[in-house]
Design an enzyme around this catalytic site. Structure first.
Site, short mmCIF file in Angstrom:
data_model
loop_
_atom_site.label_atom_id
_atom_site.label_comp_id
_atom_site.label_asym_id
_atom_site.label_seq_id
_atom_site.Cartn_x
_atom_site.Cartn_y
_atom_site.Cartn_z
N TYR A 148 0.83 -1.21 0.00
CA TYR A 148 0.00 0.00 0.00
C TYR A 148 0.87 1.26 0.00
CZ TYR A 148 -3.69 3.28 1.39
OH TYR A 148 -4.58 4.34 1.44
N LYS A 152 1.27 3.96 -3.23
CA LYS A 152 0.91 5.38 -3.12
C LYS A 152 2.11 6.28 -3.39
CE LYS A 152 -3.50 5.10 -2.05
NZ LYS A 152 -4.54 5.60 -2.97
N ARG A 189 -10.30 -1.11 10.15
CA ARG A 189 -9.71 0.09 10.73
C ARG A 189 -10.28 0.30 12.13
NH1 ARG A 189 -9.44 3.89 5.37
NH2 ARG A 189 -11.29 2.71 4.78
#
Length: 320
Positions: A148, A152, A189
């Site tokens: 991830y 990015k 999360r």
């Protein structure tokens, strides 16, 4: 004045769907694109009846074609929670690399301005606190979160290359922890996990000792910041988030007070490379966009709780 046409990738996701709402509200024609790996049509079903809304079920890692002109492209397609990107690391890398490349090519062909959704995760487990845009980060490229973080970081580099080499109009938003209605209950999360556990009467799962910090921004504030950045003339990365920092342990206590349940905690091992500190420095957003968060956490959490109650409590159990 003709309507602006806006392509929003990841349009059925948590943030993407709120952006669809905002651009519809501003009178634009919105094309949402999503492969529904982590997004849900439920988030945008209220828009399907509108003339100025379209939906394309498509994976942007493959060639992207949209007929007609486009004014703006907002690239929000990507798994965004650890539970997702640990499950589908290769898709996560592909949407950040191939997907970004495809959309930058589309933006170039259409003469559109493109905004990419980057993340505070580009700072990794930061050695600078709070995090400013000129900090280059402390990221483990080969750790479990690398798929991830590096997707990015690559996305930012590719976007800047198109800006400098092709003169493409680009914008980069670095998004810090955001919450609000339409978060997936199971997205792993901390906020959906705590709210779901509290509403079900389960102990709250705290990873590590709970001393790590996060800074939570309500989704409406984030969308406003993104909207202002898109319309600004600023092409370098901008942090958008809420600088109000809280430890995970304090956050668990806050959630229990809000839901009226007794605090019960289950401590679990801290995941590899989990950031210990997370707080945006938003000086740049204040200067360039005249933006700062307006919704305080207690108000934002109340609104989010209502959404979670509808999802978790059966209608019979809901108070009249």
């Amino acid at each position: 004045m003709t309507k602006k046409r806006v392509l929003i990738t990841g349009g059925a996701g948590f943030l993407g769907s709120h952006l669809c709402d905002r651009f519809i509200q501003e009178g634009h024609h919105v094309i949402a694109m999503d492969n529904l790996i982590t997004g849900s049509l439920e988030n945008i079903e209220h828009l399907f009846k509108l003339e100025n809304f379209e939906f394309y079920h498509h994976d942007v890692s493959k060639f992207v074609h949209v007929p007609g002109h486009l004014d703006y492209i907002l690239h929000f397609a990507s798994p965004a929670s650890p539970i997702d990107y640990l499950k589908i690391p290769i898709q996560t890398l592909k949407v950040g690399s191939l997907g970004t490349h495809n959309l930058l090519g589309l933006a170039k062909a259409k003469g559109a301005r493109m905004l990419i959704a980057s993340t505070s995760e580009v700072y990794g487990d930061p050695l600078v606190h709070p995090q400013t845009e000129d900090y280059w980060g402390n990221v483990n490229p080969v750790g479990p979160r690398g798929c991830y973080d590096e997707a990015k970081r690559f996305q930012e580099a590719m976007t800047m290359a198109y800006h400098m080499h092709h003169g493409l109009e680009t914008r980069i938003v670095r998004i810090f922890n955001t919450y609000g209605p339409r978060m997936r209950l199971d997205d792993g999360r901390v906020l959906p996990a705590f709210l779901s556990q509290a509403l079900r009467g389960e102990p709250l799962s705290i990873f590590g000792d709970g001393s790590q910090t996060r800074s939570f921004c309500y989704v409406d504030d984030l969308v406003e910041g993104i909207y202002r950045l898109l319309l600004s003339d600023y092409h370098l990365p901008v942090n958008i988030g809420n600088p109000s920092e809280i430890t995970i342990r304090e956050f668990a206590e806050e959630i229990c007070r809000l839901t009226g349940v007794e605090l019960k905690v289950e401590y679990q091992p801290l995941p590899t490379d989990d950031p210990q500190k997370r707080q945006p420095d938003i000086t740049l957003a204040k200067q360039v966009l005249d933006w700062e968060p307006q919704v305080d956490r207690s108000e934002g959490l109340k609104r989010t709780l209502e959404y979670f109650k509808e999802k978790i409590l059966k209608p019979a159990e809901q108070p009249a």
